[in-house]
Design an enzyme around this catalytic site. Structure first.
Site, PDB file in Angstrom:
ATOM      1  N   LEU A 503       0.769  -1.151   0.128  1.00  0.00           N
ATOM      2  CA  LEU A 503      -0.263  -0.010   0.113  1.00  0.00           C
ATOM      3  C   LEU A 503       0.328   1.175  -0.271  1.00  0.00           C
ATOM      4  O   LEU A 503       0.616   2.625  -0.108  1.00  0.00           O
ATOM      5  CB  LEU A 503      -0.869  -0.006   1.409  1.00  0.00           C
ATOM      6  CG  LEU A 503      -1.844  -1.488   1.107  1.00  0.00           C
ATOM      7  CD1 LEU A 503      -2.523  -0.885   2.343  1.00  0.00           C
ATOM      8  CD2 LEU A 503      -2.859  -0.303  -0.104  1.00  0.00           C
ATOM      9  N   GLY A 506       6.848   4.072   3.825  1.00  0.00           N
ATOM     10  CA  GLY A 506       7.317   5.214   4.626  1.00  0.00           C
ATOM     11  C   GLY A 506       9.004   5.486   4.920  1.00  0.00           C
ATOM     12  O   GLY A 506       9.937   4.513   4.893  1.00  0.00           O
ATOM     13  N   GLY A 507       9.558   6.369   6.302  1.00  0.00           N
ATOM     14  CA  GLY A 507      10.096   6.279   6.675  1.00  0.00           C
ATOM     15  C   GLY A 507       9.951   4.827   7.815  1.00  0.00           C
ATOM     16  O   GLY A 507      11.865   4.684   7.646  1.00  0.00           O
ATOM     17  N   PHE A 508       9.107   4.547   8.498  1.00  0.00           N
ATOM     18  CA  PHE A 508       9.487   3.205   9.169  1.00  0.00           C
ATOM     19  C   PHE A 508       9.420   1.626   8.304  1.00  0.00           C
ATOM     20  O   PHE A 508       9.835   1.005   9.448  1.00  0.00           O
ATOM     21  CB  PHE A 508       7.593   3.428   9.830  1.00  0.00           C
ATOM     22  CG  PHE A 508       7.902   2.076  10.909  1.00  0.00           C
ATOM     23  CD1 PHE A 508       8.347   2.254  12.195  1.00  0.00           C
ATOM     24  CD2 PHE A 508       7.164   1.036  10.322  1.00  0.00           C
ATOM     25  CE1 PHE A 508       7.702   1.182  12.932  1.00  0.00           C
ATOM     26  CE2 PHE A 508       6.553   0.061  11.288  1.00  0.00           C
ATOM     27  CZ  PHE A 508       7.874  -0.402  13.131  1.00  0.00           C
ATOM     28  N   GLY A 509       9.300   1.842   7.238  1.00  0.00           N
ATOM     29  CA  GLY A 509       9.077   1.059   6.737  1.00  0.00           C
ATOM     30  C   GLY A 509       7.738   0.148   5.583  1.00  0.00           C
ATOM     31  O   GLY A 509       7.322   1.381   5.229  1.00  0.00           O
ATOM     32  N   ARG A 510       7.833  -0.718   5.128  1.00  0.00           N
ATOM     33  CA  ARG A 510       6.242  -0.694   4.136  1.00  0.00           C
ATOM     34  C   ARG A 510       4.960  -1.296   4.538  1.00  0.00           C
ATOM     35  O   ARG A 510       4.881  -1.616   5.350  1.00  0.00           O
ATOM     36  CB  ARG A 510       6.794  -1.870   3.689  1.00  0.00           C
ATOM     37  CG  ARG A 510       8.455  -1.449   2.983  1.00  0.00           C
ATOM     38  CD  ARG A 510       8.764  -2.899   2.473  1.00  0.00           C
ATOM     39  NE  ARG A 510       8.817  -3.414   0.739  1.00  0.00           N
ATOM     40  CZ  ARG A 510       9.142  -2.562  -0.204  1.00  0.00           C
ATOM     41  NH1 ARG A 510      10.125  -1.109  -0.136  1.00  0.00           N
ATOM     42  NH2 ARG A 510       9.081  -3.094  -1.310  1.00  0.00           N
ATOM     43  N   LYS A 525       1.684  -2.976   8.898  1.00  0.00           N
ATOM     44  CA  LYS A 525       2.785  -1.666   8.562  1.00  0.00           C
ATOM     45  C   LYS A 525       3.777  -2.383   8.816  1.00  0.00           C
ATOM     46  O   LYS A 525       4.023  -3.086   9.726  1.00  0.00           O
ATOM     47  CB  LYS A 525       3.009  -1.067   9.331  1.00  0.00           C
ATOM     48  CG  LYS A 525       3.960   0.218   8.987  1.00  0.00           C
ATOM     49  CD  LYS A 525       2.745   1.760  10.185  1.00  0.00           C
ATOM     50  CE  LYS A 525       3.132   2.591   9.848  1.00  0.00           C
ATOM     51  NZ  LYS A 525       3.034   4.003  10.185  1.00  0.00           N
ATOM     52  N   ASP A 621       3.125  15.359  12.877  1.00  0.00           N
ATOM     53  CA  ASP A 621       2.757  14.982  11.463  1.00  0.00           C
ATOM     54  C   ASP A 621       1.722  15.230  11.226  1.00  0.00           C
ATOM     55  O   ASP A 621       1.334  14.902   9.935  1.00  0.00           O
ATOM     56  CB  ASP A 621       3.919  14.061  11.479  1.00  0.00           C
ATOM     57  CG  ASP A 621       4.236  13.668   9.764  1.00  0.00           C
ATOM     58  OD1 ASP A 621       4.231  15.215   9.049  1.00  0.00           O
ATOM     59  OD2 ASP A 621       5.017  13.193   9.607  1.00  0.00           O
TER      60      ASP A 621
END
Ligand SMILES: *[C@@H]1O[C@H](CO)[C@@H](O)[C@H](O)[C@H]1NC(C)=O
Ligand SMILES: *[C@@H]1O[C@H](CO)[C@@H](O)[C@H](O)[C@H]1NC(C)=O
Ligand SMILES: *[C@@H]1O[C@H](CO)[C@@H](O)[C@H](O)[C@H]1NC(C)=O
Ligand SMILES: *[C@@H]1O[C@H](CO)[C@@H](O)[C@H](O)[C@H]1NC(C)=O
Ligand SMILES: *[C@@H]1O[C@H](CO)[C@@H](O)[C@H](O)[C@H]1NC(C)=O
Ligand SMILES: *[C@@H]1O[C@H](CO)[C@@H](O)[C@H](O)[C@H]1NC(C)=O
Ligand SMILES: *[C@@H]1O[C@H](CO)[C@@H](O)[C@H](O)[C@H]1NC(C)=O
Ligand SMILES: *[C@@H]1O[C@H](CO)[C@@H](O)[C@H](O)[C@H]1NC(C)=O
Ligand SMILES: *[C@@H]1O[C@H](CO)[C@@H](O)[C@H](O)[C@H]1NC(C)=O
Ligand SMILES: *[C@@H]1O[C@H](CO)[C@@H](O)[C@H](O)[C@H]1NC(C)=O
Ligand SMILES: *[C@@H]1O[C@H](CO)[C@@H](O)[C@H](O)[C@H]1NC(C)=O
Ligand SMILES: *[C@@H]1O[C@H](CO)[C@@H](O)[C@H](O)[C@H]1NC(C)=O
Length: 838
Positions: A503, A506-510, A525, A621
């Site tokens: 989907l 991001g900075g955190f992962g997929r 996530k 954010d």
């Protein structure tokens, strides 16, 4: 659109200029003192002034004298000294509380031979030096640097000579440090766990190195720090190679600025060399002699100046023999080459020896054999006695004769306190008076409150009822961190992380779409295992989300931390991020009413974050990609990775490193690094403009005055011509009164100063009002519509005011605008009175 390179260049210039002007730090307290000198001394590009006759510095001692020499001294600051034959103190007025550098300069041979004089120096709370003498010391002079959190309006430095001897000092600096430079938290090693509360400790700089680069002195560092070359600490000389790039190519970010370290530090690095070993698999190690009785704060600075392309450098960092960072992949953390990054640790000296070692080495999991490090800072932390040198505390060192002083201190404290209290009461009064006149003047245009006598109490009631509603949710959720998923369940749900279910990234992962066994659709996530920042955000997110349940917040279903995975499972939001319905995709445009409902939903979510929990939560954010839409286009706020709990009751803000997304960032937060709920309100104002104009918050290819949506839309709003720049799909389909209300709301949100911005509750109220204006107008325009359907919001709250308003609308085709507004607002009212209405 045609790309105009000069525009882009101009934008970049403006951004950098803006950045430099905003970010260059001017210390509130800046004492540079040449002790015992009779004239100004210029040293490392800075002017040190004499200690006598200084207006905000007092020297408390009847028995000191001055010595000086014009024979060769190591540097000008050592030409003179003040010598104390009894206990003596310097008292500095402090304008801004927080960490301060205290730098001390000693040279025992200026004028008189003071080699055998023991030196003991204490602050109000900490012992800096305890019985130091030059007798067995290697160097002819001594320079010490400390970072102390000063929490009162003065700082006292006391010099304590021992029996029958004297004490002395040549130079003193007391200079404010920006709050963001030294953290309150760092990663402890062995065991590996975050350690917080560092602001309580005093720190002493023991090593500060410019890895692979030359000496950087105070004049080349915005905070007056000195960075040494690292070669003499390198364990095996040829194991490291130095690399250098042009300092101008270093790309600072919002969280790493020149205050973190100068670009001349990031522009040089040590990399793994060829140590004449058969295998290329070796560590590069630096060895630092340290006092084994203390803990050390270690900050490692990195910047990938060696790679030719992204993701081609992965390595491990060790402190002593502990793995500090595994598989450090700078590209993933920073997203670009030449972008600086740092990481903080707390370590003891190594177990057997009086040393602390720092190593970089290849990651055995990766096929890349290289590593890099650009800077290193090692700071000693004060011990339980509050000392950085030995085991005595300040109380043990200062003889019990200064009780008179503290009494005077108390009296002065009382007087100052009283004056401050009177001033505060005065200020409050002025503020309230100003508020009162403001509301009477512009109440009509902004707060619709004065129109309806008791609406203020109504709003309050609604907040309270909402609060108690949440309270039960919180107590339910806090006993329950959501469902725990096994890794196998996650694999099944996502078809082994099938890329076709991706989907977003991001900075955190997929983030993958998943389906649980019972058919529930979820969003999964998966934290990037190499993302260090991820670990902290993972914890924050679980902690935050597990405490929060709200219709307009994306809810966490559970998590999985098996096999050191960091996986969060959320409810699935079928319609994805708001932004994809605004621009950049082929999705059909949203109607004005849908847009208003989405903004209202998001505003509710934020309002709940700010006021719903015991301690308010600041999202930090807010942007159109963090507002998600479910299958019914209900908006929910997502992504709490950056969230912070808001200020406690007795504070007005949270000081923090600036995080967030460019274009949405509150200018005040950026300038002052103080976070309040009003920073979210600003970002929400940007969202409102984006929703209306359907363009990105920042678009660098546009002409200069259009680059930043906040600035550009505000100009049009101030001219009352917002309709000129709104989405062309909306033209002719928006009630002008509704648009006017919406524009005014966005304008208030984007106010330069937080105090001028409304609360999320007020924003919510006004958006509801804009929606009612839109709905009433469509009701008036299409009288043939099925009358039970055309005002759905009102239909859900069949209360007295509603019935009144309908009759007024029905009979009010010829009525004035005010009547219509009246009617609509009373309908809003009923909704707020009954929070379950929508
Ligand atoms: C010393 O420096 C201070 C501050 O830079 C300045 O105000 C003062 O005039 C200087 N004094 C002399 C004697 O140069
Ligand atoms: C040393 O400096 C003082 C003034 O600071 C001056 O009067 C004296 O003549 C100087 N002595 C020498 C030897 O230069
Ligand atoms: C200074 O004093 C120390 C001990 O008090 C002595 O060892 C040293 O030689 C003296 N230095 C000079 C230059 O007189
Ligand atoms: C200070 O150090 C000296 C030796 O350097 C020692 O003889 C003396 O006892 C010490 N004084 C105190 C108060 O610890
Ligand atoms: C003093 O310096 C010399 C050379 O610079 C070094 O060999 C020696 O170990 C040092 N001694 C101490 C106590 O640091
Ligand atoms: C300091 O001097 C006094 C008398 O002069 C003596 O009684 C005391 O023991 C001394 N203390 C130390 C630590 O030398
Ligand atoms: C200084 O200490 C106070 C009180 O402990 C704390 O609130 C503040 O955050 C600290 N400041 C810094 C910069 O660490
Ligand atoms: C860089 O490496 C070269 C060769 O090994 C060495 O001569 C030079 O001193 C080094 N420079 C720095 C700043 O470490
Ligand atoms: C430090 O600053 C001086 C003068 O501003 C400059 O000449 C020098 O090149 C700088 N050194 C470094 C390492 O940046
Ligand atoms: C290692 O480097 C240091 C400093 O440059 C030098 O003093 C020393 O002799 C070198 N040792 C070897 C074995 O090359
Ligand atoms: C690491 O990278 C640098 C710069 O590309 C290169 O000079 C060095 O040889 C590499 N080291 C190893 C061990 O491959
Ligand atoms: C590097 O040092 C760490 C910690 O001492 C050790 O565990 C690791 O095996 C070393 N790596 C190599 C390649 O020697």
């Amino acid at each position: 659109m045609e790309m105009k390179p000069w525009n882009l260049m101009f934008f970049v210039l403006v951004l950098f200029w803006g950045f430099r002007i905003e970010a260059s730090f001017i210390p509130a307290d800046n004492y540079l003192i040449a002790c015992g000198s009779s004239r100004n001394v210029t040293f490392q590009g800075r002017t040190f002034v004499p200690d006598s006759g200084h207006s905000s510095l007092s020297l408390k001692s009847g028995n000191s004298f001055v010595v000086g020499s014009n024979s060769s001294v190591p540097s000008p600051i050592y030409q003179s000294a003040r010598v104390f034959s009894g206990i003596a103190s310097y008292e500095f007025d402090i304008k801004r509380e927080g960490r301060h550098w205290i730098r001390l300069y000693f040279y025992p041979k200026s004028g008189q031979n003071l080699t055998s004089a023991p030196i003991t120096v204490v602050t109000d709370d900490f012992v800096l030096l305890d019985n130091f003498t030059f007798e067995n010391y290697n160097s002819s002079f001594l320079f010490k640097e400390y970072a102390i959190n000063v929490t009162s309006d003065s700082l006292t430095l006391t010099f304590i000579p021992s029996n029958g001897s004297v004490s002395f000092v040549n130079g003193i600096e007391v200079v404010s440090i920006p709050d963001t430079v030294l953290p309150d938290q760092a990663l402890g090693l062995n065991p590996s766990a975050p350690i917080s509360g560092l602001s309580e400790f005093a720190m002493e700089t023991v090593y500060r190195l410019n890895m692979g680069g030359p000496l950087v002195t105070a004049e080349n560092d915005t905070l007056g720090r000195k960075w040494e070359n690292d070669l003499k600490y390198l364990h095996v000389n040829s194991s490291a190679l130095n690399v250098t790039v042009n300092p101008a190519s270093i790309k600072y970010t919002v969280s790493v600025t020149p205050e973190t370290a100068p670009n001349s530090v990031y522009a040089t690095a040590e990399v793994m060399g060829d140590a004449n070993v058969a295998s290329m698999n070796f560590n590069v190690t630096w060895v630092f002699p340290v006092d084994p009785n203390f803990r050390y704060f270690v900050r490692a600075h990195f910047c990938d100046i060696v790679s030719q392309s992204l993701n081609t450098l992965v390595f491990n960092l060790y402190i002593n023999d502990d793995l500090a960072v595994a598989s450090l992949d700078l590209s993933t953390l920073t997203g670009d080459l030449n972008v600086p990054y740092y990481k903080d640790f707390i370590s003891n000296s190594s177990v057997e020896s009086d040393t602390l070692t720092v190593s970089i080495g290849p990651d055995s999991m990766a096929d890349i054999t290289n590593g890099t490090i650009n800077g290193l800072e090692i700071m000693k932390l004060s011990n339980d006695a509050g000392s950085l040198d030995g085991l005595s505390s300040v109380k043990n060192l200062i003889p019990r004769s200064s009780s008179k002083k503290s009494k005077i201190g108390i009296i002065i404290g009382c007087v100052v306190g009283a004056v401050v209290a009177v001033a505060l009461i005065g200020l409050c009064y002025c503020y309230m008076a100003a508020r009162r006149s403001e509301t009477t003047q512009q109440g009509h245009s902004w707060l619709p409150l004065p129109l309806y006598g008791n609406s203020l109490t109504m709003t309050k009631n609604s907040t309270i009822s909402q609060r108690s509603g949440t309270a039960s949710c919180i107590s339910l959720a806090s006993s329950n961190l959501g469902r725990f998923f096994s890794f196998q369940e996650i694999l099944d749900a996502t078809n082994k992380f099938d890329e076709s279910l991706l989907l977003g990234v991001g900075g955190f992962g997929r983030v993958y779409k998943g389906t649980l066994e019972d058919g529930t659709k979820v969003a999964v996530k998966r934290g990037n295992p190499r993302s260090e920042q991820g670990i902290a955000e993972f914890r924050t997110e679980i902690e935050m989300l597990s405490k929060l349940r709200h219709r307009h917040l994306v809810s966490l279903i559970g998590h999985c931390d098996e096999r050191s995975e960091m996986i969060l499972v959320y409810e699935y939001m079928a319609n994805g991020p708001l932004r994809s319905h605004l621009y950049g995709t082929d999705l059909p445009p949203l109607s004005w009413k849908q847009r208003l409902e989405i903004c209202i939903g998001a505003a509710r979510g934020l309002h709940y974050l700010h006021t719903g929990a015991a301690q308010s939560i600041i999202h930090r954010d807010v942007k159109t990609t963090n507002i998600l839409l479910d299958e019914n286009f209900v908006a929910k706020v997502a992504d709490f990775g950056l969230s912070k709990t808001g200020p406690a009751l007795d504070q007005t803000h949270v000081s923090t490193a600036v995080k967030g997304s460019f274009g949405y960032l509150d200018p005040e937060y950026f300038r002052r690094q103080q976070l309040t709920e009003k920073s979210d309100v600003y970002s929400f104002g940007v969202v409102l403009m984006e929703v209306l104009c359907t363009r990105p918050a920042l678009n660098p290819v546009l002409p200069r005055e259009q680059v930043n949506i906040a600035e550009w839309a505000m100009n049009w709003q101030k001219k009352g011509m917002l309709d000129q720049i709104m989405d062309s799909n909306l033209v002719g389909k928006v009630n002008p009164a509704s648009l006017k209300k919406y524009g005014e709301t966005a304008e208030k949100c984007l106010a330069e100063y937080g105090v001028d911005r409304p609360s999320m509750g007020d924003v919510l109220w006004n958006l509801e009002y804009a929606l009612q204006l839109e709905e009433t107008s469509s009701a008036l325009m299409e009288p043939d519509d099925n009358s039970t359907n055309h005002i759905p919001a009102i239909q859900l709250t069949p209360m007295e005011p509603f019935n009144n308003s309908v009759s007024m609308i029905d009979g009010g085709n010829s009525g004035t605008d005010d009547d219509a507004e009246d009617a609509a607002t009373s309908a809003v009212f009923s909704q707020i009175v009954n929070p379950r209405g929508r």
